[in-house]
Design a protein around this motif. Structure first.
Motif: not given
Lengths: 78, 142
Positions: A7-8, A73-77, B49-50, B120-123, B132-133, B135
């Protein structure tokens, strides 16, 4: 057979979204990653996080036949 | 308990009405939104993305843990994915408890833990490109 998912940033860096890998015996998540990523592994800037069967795990944890292992990668929700 | 992951927007008040917690003396809601600036750059969009199914499972685990810790009467979590714009709602966390402290602290714990555990991953999309933010790593794995 295990299902491997990325992912990501890990997916983008490895150029790998989903694949399957035939296990002859249980092996670590790190070993699975090395097997499927090959030389592209060195492009990762840091070791990824891993989930085995959708539970946060460690790269040294064993993956067994039928498992789903994911690298990200480390998550960022939130 | 309701845990939902969706691409569509949500109405916080309407969502909170979906649950009725008997005996509740407090309801606390948190809504996270897309920032318009990050590191000096204007954000034009945010791609989230998740990991389908793990996301729901992890959010449920986070909610259940907070429910036990703070004796919450009920919990609602809605989290969006896909392309969002500045100011859009990203996440909703609602907690119900007998008293306000438990509702506040339970809500805070859920959003704090969610940020380190839910996949979750934020771009961020800015005029300078896409990034990409950074995490967070779950405390249990540090």
């Amino acid at each position: 057979m295990v299902t491997v998912r990325c992912f990501a940033g890990v997916r983008e860096t490895l150029g790998l979204s989903t694949c399957t890998y035939a296990l002859e015996k249980p092996m670590s998540a790190q070993a699975v990653l090395t097997a499927v990523a090959g030389e592209r592994l060195s492009a990762l800037s840091a070791p990824p996080l891993v989930a085995i069967n959708m539970q946060h795990s460690r790269l040294e944890n064993l993956v067994c036949d039928g498992d789903e292992v994911a690298f990200f990668p480390p998550v960022s929700g939130g | 308990m309701i845990v939902r992951v969706q691409s569509e927007d949500f109405d916080p008040e309407q969502e909170a009405r979906a649950l009725t917690a008997t005996g509740a003396g407090a309801r606390v809601s948190f809504v996270g939104t897309v920032r318009d600036f990050s590191a000096g750059s204007q954000i034009t969009a945010l791609d989230i993305e998740h990991y389908p199914r793990m996301t729901e499972a992890e959010l449920t685990r986070v909610a259940q843990q907070a429910q036990r810790t703070w004796d919450l009467l009920d919990v609602l979590i809605v989290h969006r994915y896909g392309r969002l714009r500045a100011g859009d709602r990203i996440v909703l966390v609602v907690t119900w408890a007998h008293h306000r402290k438990a509702a506040f602290r339970g809500c805070e714990e859920i959003i704090d833990v969610l940020k380190t555990r839910a996949p979750f991953w934020k771009k961020e999309i800015t005029e300078d490109g896409a990034t990409w933010v950074s995490g967070e790593i779950p405390a249990s794995l540090e």
